[in-house]
Each structure stands twice: as C-alpha cells, then as structure tokens.
Write a protein that holds these residues in place. Structure first.
Motif, PDB file in Angstrom:
ATOM      1  N   MET A   6      16.151  31.422  23.906  1.00 57.77           N
ATOM      2  CA  MET A   6      14.920  31.749  24.629  1.00 57.77           C
ATOM      3  C   MET A   6      14.283  30.538  25.284  1.00 57.77           C
ATOM      4  O   MET A   6      13.548  30.679  26.264  1.00 57.77           O
ATOM      5  CB  MET A   6      13.910  32.383  23.668  1.00 57.77           C
ATOM      6  N   GLU A  63      16.030  25.799  29.030  1.00 58.58           N
ATOM      7  CA  GLU A  63      15.852  25.881  30.485  1.00 58.58           C
ATOM      8  C   GLU A  63      17.032  25.197  31.166  1.00 58.58           C
ATOM      9  O   GLU A  63      17.190  23.981  31.110  1.00 58.58           O
ATOM     10  CB  GLU A  63      14.533  25.222  30.899  1.00 58.58           C
ATOM     11  N   THR A  94      19.316  30.147  33.272  1.00 57.32           N
ATOM     12  CA  THR A  94      18.133  30.824  32.730  1.00 57.32           C
ATOM     13  C   THR A  94      16.976  30.811  33.730  1.00 57.32           C
ATOM     14  O   THR A  94      16.236  31.791  33.835  1.00 57.32           O
ATOM     15  CB  THR A  94      17.688  30.179  31.410  1.00 57.32           C
ATOM     16  N   GLU A 139      15.400  34.189  35.288  1.00 49.57           N
ATOM     17  CA  GLU A 139      13.966  34.442  35.157  1.00 49.57           C
ATOM     18  C   GLU A 139      13.371  34.968  36.463  1.00 49.57           C
ATOM     19  O   GLU A 139      12.526  35.860  36.464  1.00 49.57           O
ATOM     20  CB  GLU A 139      13.262  33.145  34.751  1.00 49.57           C
ATOM     21  N   SER A 184      20.352  38.254  29.794  1.00 44.33           N
ATOM     22  CA  SER A 184      19.893  38.212  31.181  1.00 44.33           C
ATOM     23  C   SER A 184      18.711  39.146  31.388  1.00 44.33           C
ATOM     24  O   SER A 184      17.770  38.826  32.135  1.00 44.33           O
ATOM     25  CB  SER A 184      21.040  38.562  32.138  1.00 44.33           C
ATOM     26  N   TYR A 191      15.622  37.346  29.967  1.00 45.39           N
ATOM     27  CA  TYR A 191      15.100  36.312  30.858  1.00 45.39           C
ATOM     28  C   TYR A 191      14.329  36.930  32.030  1.00 45.39           C
ATOM     29  O   TYR A 191      13.292  36.415  32.447  1.00 45.39           O
ATOM     30  CB  TYR A 191      16.237  35.444  31.401  1.00 45.39           C
ATOM     31  N   ARG A 192      14.853  38.029  32.550  1.00 45.05           N
ATOM     32  CA  ARG A 192      14.182  38.675  33.689  1.00 45.05           C
ATOM     33  C   ARG A 192      12.837  39.262  33.266  1.00 45.05           C
ATOM     34  O   ARG A 192      11.867  39.218  34.027  1.00 45.05           O
ATOM     35  CB  ARG A 192      15.068  39.799  34.255  1.00 45.05           C
ATOM     36  N   VAL A 227      11.800  32.122  30.388  1.00 46.87           N
ATOM     37  CA  VAL A 227      12.513  31.209  29.505  1.00 46.87           C
ATOM     38  C   VAL A 227      11.627  30.001  29.220  1.00 46.87           C
ATOM     39  O   VAL A 227      10.773  29.633  30.025  1.00 46.87           O
ATOM     40  CB  VAL A 227      13.851  30.758  30.145  1.00 46.87           C
ATOM     41  N   GLY A 263       7.683  31.166  28.799  1.00 49.39           N
ATOM     42  CA  GLY A 263       8.038  32.507  28.380  1.00 49.39           C
ATOM     43  C   GLY A 263       7.431  32.892  27.043  1.00 49.39           C
ATOM     44  O   GLY A 263       7.226  34.071  26.771  1.00 49.39           O
TER      45      GLY A 263
END
Length: 433
Positions: A74, A77, A81, A85, A170, A173-174, A178, A182
């Motif tokens: 999570m 970066e 990622t 995001e 994925s 992240y969206r 991240v 996040g």
C-alpha cells in the motif's frame, strides 16, 4: 525467502525495509547451514518487535505477517503504483515486472516460518501469523488505515492466481491511492531542508464533524458547497474564515477534511514561517490523484512582516500557476489579515508616498485574493444558551435548564465572553466536577 526478496524489481524499495531484509538474511543463513546463535535470535526479536510496534500503531490483527506485507504494498510509491493511482493499471510493458513481483509477494503471503522458528529455538513468527491483539480503545485517526490494511490483507490471502493478485492491487491503487496520501488525511510540513520537503502525517487529528459545531449553518453550507465543487473538479475558491475567536473556524475546516477524506480530500497544515517553501510543497503534490487543502490557522501579519508576499504569489499572480488539485483554506481573527494603522490612510502627508492609498491597497490585496470569505461571529446570548443546552444533552448532563444556563452565564463572565469555545469549556468543567 532471501531468493524471493532479492528478485523484487518494481517493489525493490520494500526489500530494503528492515523487517523484510532481516528475515531474508536469517533465512539465507539457515538454508546455508550456518548455526543461528544468540546474536541471530536478537536480530529476529528486533524484527518481531518492529512488527508489533507497527501493528500497535496501525491496529493490525489476526495475521500480522500478511498485514505487514499488505502495508508495504500500500505504501510503496513506484512508477506502477503512481500510474495506477491516477488512471488504473492499463496495458504496458511495466506490467510484466509487476506481475513477477506479485508472484513473489504471493509466495511471501504463504511463507512457512516453522523451519526458521525451529532453527532459532523460538515460536515468534508462528504466533504472528495467528495474532490476537489486546483490546484497547481505537485510535480514531488510524481506524480507517487499520480497516484498509486488514481488508486488503484478507483479499490478497484469498486470491488463487497471480492475475487475481494483480487485479486486486491495481483496483486498490485506483480506489485509494498509494503511500502516505492514500492512508492519511492530514499532514504538516517538517523543516528538514537538507532532505527537501517532508510531509509528515498528523496522527492525532481531532475527528470532529460538522454536527459537532452547533449553529453557523449558513457558514457551514457555504464551506460544504465550495469543497464539493472542488472535489468534482469544478471551479472553486480559496477560502478565508474570519471573525471572533472560539466561534468554530478551525473546527469547520477539520470537519471538512474528516467528512470528505473518503472522497480523496487531504489537508496540509503550514505555518507562516514556512511560506517560503510553499512552491516545494506544491511541486510534491501537484501530480497526485488527490485534492489538497493547504490549511493556515490563525493567519495574520504585523506591519513589518513580509511573508504574506510568498502567499500572494501562490494564490494568484506568480509565474507558476497553482495546481488545480490545490486550494488554500485559512482562518483569521482579522478580516484583512494584515495589521492596518491610521498612518496607512495618510501616506501622502506623513510618509511622502507619491500615490495616495497605495499602502492600503498593498495590505488589502492578500485578503482580496481569497475568492470566498466567510464570517464567524460571537453568538448572541440566546444562541449561546442553545449551544450549551445541546452540548449538555450530548454529554448526558441532567441539570435543570434554568440551573444549567445560570451556571453557564457565571462561567462565561469569568472566561472571556459568549462563544462556542466557552460553551464547550463550561461543559468540560461540569463533566469534571
């Protein structure tokens, strides 16, 4: 484990984390037949202690090892990622590297620590995979983080293929982003200039909501509408909340962040002496998939202070435009922010200034760059009584209304006048008796 971790590419930064690297070294030594002595056991205990500290800080539970791996995923970066995001995973060559890394993480999720525990003469790691935390009051600001980590951990543990692991991450992240942005709602700027800008998460932010601020309905509605427009990507204004002390200006901004955190709103608190670093802050956040409020509390300037010029340039007028995902929300007891004196109105006669009123225009120009100014004023006596009554009911104080208000008025006479803050302080005093 050492071979698995050494093959991480896109998530190689996670391999540098002390817990992961320590365990990899211990497992590598065990597999090579090197006896694990007291020193290796101490290293293992340090790794376990770090895991436990992280678990306590963020409220992990059940399988701490899988929680820890999920936390690394999570917060890492990297090019993948950060792209996921903003626009999702998509199609690209980089996905091949990511899929290989996720294959490694799947293996780490299912890793059997039995042999390592046996070689060390401990049962630490076996306990961590079936952990029951002591019951304790939840840290409000980290409850959302804890829930996210544990939910992701359970999802990743349940997937049955590398493709499903890739899809789960994925999508995460969206949806949530991240890294520190996040996970956390609010940040402050640390002053480590040699390391560049460092935004540190605020761990103990008050979890106040709009409903906790009694009254000021029109002010709260204006603030809501502006913030919601900002979150929708529509035109919105920088906001100045001005007026009497103790009326809920700062509370309103905290409530905004708490209410819209789930919609991607984040707050960065910055102090007056840090304004010269505003451009660095904006450079760090301008390409992230969040909406940021730069928060300046109790903003005002004395006559000889010039920091406001940095702020003017950022708000409007500098060569570099303010990013569209950033707004500035400020609170002040002064409507025009900069101290004004009568001499400003007589600049021609007293200071030989050629252009009359230029001094005043300069001082007013900062406040004028806030497109929305919202006034918060001390309540009338009746409104003060309504606030006291509502707070007393909320906190279970059962005094008769007449006696409650009599005590509230006596308290107010000794504590600086009627305001929401005075009402709350009165309730706190009653609860302490």
């Amino acid at each position: 484990m050492d071979e698995l971790i050494s093959n991480l590419l896109m998530y190689g930064k996670s391999a540098e984390h002390s817990v992961l690297s320590t365990l990899a070294e211990l497992e590598g030594a065990r597999k090579r037949g090197i006896p694990l002595t007291v020193e290796e056991r101490k290293c293992a205990y340090r790794a376990v202690r770090e895991l436990l500290e992280l678990a306590t800080e963020y409220g992990f539970n059940e399988n701490l090892w899988q929680n820890y791996l999920s936390f690394l995923l999570m917060t890492d970066e990297n090019p993948f990622t950060l792209t996921a995001e903003k626009v999702g995973a998509g199609e690209g060559s980089v996905n091949r590297f990511v899929e290989r890394d996720f294959h490694i993480f799947r293996a780490l999720f299912r890793y059997d620590f039995g042999a390592l525990d046996a070689a060390l003469g401990t049962d630490c790691f076996s306990v961590l995979t079936d952990y029951r935390a002591l019951p304790k009051p939840a840290v409000r600001c980290y409850r959302a983080v804890s829930e996210k980590v544990r939910a992701l951990s359970r999802s990743l543990a349940a997937v049955e293929s590398d493709e499903a692991f890739f899809h789960t991450m994925s999508e995460f992240y969206r949806a949530y982003g991240v890294g520190k942005f996040g996970l956390n709602a609010a940040f402050r700027l640390e002053d480590y200039e040699k390391k560049g800008v460092l935004l540190k998460a605020i761990r103990n932010m008050d979890a106040v909501k709009f409903s906790d601020l009694i009254g000021y309905e029109s002010q709260k509605e204006e603030l809501r509408k502006n913030t919601e427009a900002f979150l929708r990507g529509q035109r919105a204004n920088n906001v100045l909340l001005y007026g009497d002390s103790g009326t809920g200006k700062s509370t309103s901004i905290k409530a905004v962040v708490n209410e819209y955190y789930k919609d991607g709103l984040r707050m960065i608190e910055i102090y007056k002496y840090q304004f010269r670093r505003l451009s660095e802050v904006l450079a760090e956040i301008k390409n992230r998939n969040y909406r940021f409020i730069i928060y300046m509390d109790d903003l005002s300037f004395e006559e000889n202070e010039s920091e406001y010029k940095f702020l003017k340039a950022v708000i409007e007028g500098g060569v570099e435009t303010r990013p569209e995902n950033v707004l500035i929300y400020a609170t002040s007891n002064r409507r025009h922010l900069i101290r004004e004196i009568w001499r400003d109105r007589n600049d021609v006669e007293q200071d030989a200034d050629i252009h009359r009123s230029d001094t005043m225009e300069e001082k007013l120009s900062l406040a004028n760059r806030f497109g929305l100014s919202i006034g918060y004023y001390k309540p009338e006596r009746r409104a003060y009584h309504e606030i006291v009554t509502a707070l007393a009911e909320r906190h279970g104080i059962t005094l008769e209304r007449e006696e409650l208000l009599r005590r509230a008025d006596c308290f107010e006479l000794r504590h600086g006048g009627v305001s929401g803050r005075t009402a709350q302080q009165f309730i706190n005093a009653e609860l302490g008796n």
